[in-house]
Design an enzyme around this catalytic site. Structure first.
Site, PDB file in Angstrom:
ATOM      1  N   GLY A  43      -1.723   1.048  -1.390  1.00 17.89           N
ATOM      2  CA  GLY A  43      -0.536   0.494  -0.746  1.00 17.89           C
ATOM      3  C   GLY A  43       0.718   1.001  -1.417  1.00 17.89           C
ATOM      4  O   GLY A  43       0.679   1.477  -2.555  1.00 17.89           O
ATOM      5  N   LYS A  54      -6.319  -6.198  -8.834  1.00 18.78           N
ATOM      6  CA  LYS A  54      -6.001  -4.972  -9.577  1.00 18.78           C
ATOM      7  C   LYS A  54      -4.861  -5.297 -10.526  1.00 18.78           C
ATOM      8  O   LYS A  54      -3.809  -5.784 -10.099  1.00 18.78           O
ATOM      9  CB  LYS A  54      -5.604  -3.869  -8.585  1.00 18.78           C
ATOM     10  N   GLU A 113      -7.795   3.341 -12.422  1.00 17.38           N
ATOM     11  CA  GLU A 113      -7.051   4.211 -11.515  1.00 17.38           C
ATOM     12  C   GLU A 113      -6.032   5.046 -12.298  1.00 17.38           C
ATOM     13  O   GLU A 113      -5.264   4.505 -13.100  1.00 17.38           O
ATOM     14  CB  GLU A 113      -6.349   3.306 -10.489  1.00 17.38           C
TER      15      GLU A 113
HETATM   16  O1  OSB Z   1      -0.127   3.032  -7.917  1.00 18.75           O
HETATM   17  O2  OSB Z   1      -1.044   1.958  -6.352  1.00 18.75           O
HETATM   18  C1  OSB Z   1      -0.029   2.281  -6.955  1.00 18.75           C
HETATM   19  C2  OSB Z   1       2.958   0.430  -5.482  1.00 18.75           C
HETATM   20  C3  OSB Z   1       3.916   1.404  -5.522  1.00 18.75           C
HETATM   21  C4  OSB Z   1       3.603   2.634  -6.056  1.00 18.75           C
HETATM   22  C5  OSB Z   1       2.319   2.868  -6.538  1.00 18.75           C
HETATM   23  C6  OSB Z   1       1.342   1.897  -6.501  1.00 18.75           C
HETATM   24  C7  OSB Z   1       1.690   0.632  -5.989  1.00 18.75           C
HETATM   25  C8  OSB Z   1       0.794  -0.507  -5.966  1.00 18.75           C
HETATM   26  C9  OSB Z   1       1.086  -1.571  -4.946  1.00 18.75           C
HETATM   27  O3  OSB Z   1      -0.090  -0.678  -6.772  1.00 18.75           O
HETATM   28  C10 OSB Z   1       0.093  -1.595  -3.877  1.00 18.75           C
HETATM   29  C11 OSB Z   1       0.496  -2.433  -2.704  1.00 18.75           C
HETATM   30  O4  OSB Z   1       1.336  -2.017  -1.877  1.00 18.75           O
HETATM   31  O5  OSB Z   1      -0.067  -3.523  -2.547  1.00 18.75           O
HETATM   32 MG    MG Z   2      -2.138   3.591  -8.111  1.00 18.09          MG
END
Ligand code: OSB
Ligand code: MG
Length: 368
Positions: A289, A159, A212
């Site tokens: 996450g 991603k 997303e």
């Molecule tokens: O938008 O998915 C998100 C991390 C912090 C806040 C928002 C997002 C994210 C990530 C990291 O994309 C995902 C991860 O913990 O691997």
């Molecule tokens: Mg996100």
């Protein structure tokens, strides 16, 4: 179980590399943990709020405040995770703070019962495939190096974080370097407006799994309109705050895939309800996450093993973010992580690692 109170704890976790998104750069994680202490059991909860209210309205100092002043005092007489949800419902917002308390009580309750999160939530797999979320870099070359490193480690889906000025050309470069077969998706964290629809439609050439959250959190209708202008499936993250909003967004055609983050929706029980709603509508879900420690990661891996989680999640190994985790590290093998099967989370903090990382602790009693 009778709850005596919660030990709140802040732990400082330096990131192995800065994580830049359209809303800011994280260099260190200030994680708030809540340990539920009952008369016959203890359990761990992790609050996924970030330090600043840039991803969502919540932030760590605010979570400590609302837990201390309102949420924990409301748990008098509560004995299980379902009861936590009911007791906290009158308080508006603060899903990440609520989720952490519910997770802690669920962990305690399941440890006592000898049952795992996976078993409790409805797991159907004993391992889950790992995707990885890759931040924004100063140069495309630096990004390609980073992606190459993750692919070498075995991650099965990439991603890319995008923002205006770091989108179409970057996706083209990744496709050119790693080929059309790579499962690839992008995450804008609300950085665009509907005016950008024609520009975003240029992503349609690259066979992305999804885009997303391109538009603001409250713009469900905008996402529904955008979905008609793009071939790339839209996946909502920030906008999905409950099973009810998930059902509405699906019905309106605003989302054809759903990112489920337990913290964002108030806990693992609501997360399961979103899974159920999506599955009943034939909509795929995946587990998002929030740079979790090994505790939150354990629970996410369990959730990601439910049948509707048909896309790899942002469920990565501990070393994606942290050189030293506060639990035994989650280590990927053949692009997967094993679902924890022990009672509760199946993992607990390592006392020395936890003590080392702790910057503050507080005790909030539950009056019974
Ligand atoms: O938008 O998915 C998100 C991390 C912090 C806040 C928002 C997002 C994210 C990530 C990291 O994309 C995902 C991860 O913990 O691997
Ligand atoms: Mg996100």
């Amino acid at each position: 179980m009778r709850l005596a109170g919660f030990e709140l704890r802040r732990v400082a976790m330096p990131l192995v590399t800065p994580f830049r998104t359209s809303f800011g750069t994280q260099r260190e994680r200030d994680v708030l943990l809540a340990k539920a202490v009952g008369d016959d059991a203890e359990g761990w909860g992790e609050c996924v709020a970030l330090s600043d209210p840039l991803y969502s309205a919540e932030y760590v100092d605010g979570a400590v405040d609302v837990m201390t002043r309102f949420l924990i005092p409301a748990l008098a007489g509560v004995s299980d995770a379902v009861g936590v949800g009911e007791a906290l419902r009158p308080f508006k917002g603060h899903p990440m703070a609520k989720a952490a308390l519910e997770m802690a009580v669920l962990d305690a309750e399941l440890r006592l019962a000898g049952r795992s999160f996976a078993r409790e939530l409805g797991s159907v797999r004993d391992r889950v495939p790992c995707g990885v979320s890759v931040g924004i870099f100063d140069t495309v070359e630096a990004l390609l190096d980073q992606v190459r490193g993750y692919l070498d480690q075995g991650y099965v889906r990439i991603k890319l974080k995008i923002e205006p000025g770091w989108d179409v050309a970057v996706v083209r470069a990744v496709r050119q370097e790693f080929g059309d077969g790579l499962p690839l998706q992008v995450d804008a964290n609300t950085a665009y407006t509907l005016q950008d629809a024609r520009h975003l439609a240029r992503l349609d050439d690259f066979g992305l799994l999804l885009i997303e959250q391109p538009l603001p959190e409250d713009d469900i209708l905008g996402h529904a309109q955008l979905a008609k202008l793009l071939r790339t499936p839209i996946c909502l993250d920030e906008s999905i705050t409950s099973a009810a909003t998930a059902a509405a967004a699906i019905r309106l055609g605003a989302t054809s895939v759903v990112n489920i983050k337990p913290g964002r929706v108030g806990g693992y029980l609501e997360a399961r309800r979103i899974h159920d709603v999506a599955r009943a509508n034939g909509v795929a879900v995946w587990c998002g996450g929030m740079l979790e420690t090994g505790l939150g990661r354990a629970a996410n891996i369990a959730l990601a093993s439910l049948p509707g989680f048909t896309l790899p999640g942002d469920v990565s190994a501990s070393n994606r973010f942290y050189a030293a985790d506060i639990t035994e590290p989650w280590v990927m093998s053949e692009g997967c992580l094993d679902v924890p099967q022990g009672p509760g989370l199946g993992v607990a903090p390592l006392p020395d690692a936890l003590a080392e990382a702790t910057t503050w602790t507080g005790w909030v009693p539950v009056a019974n």
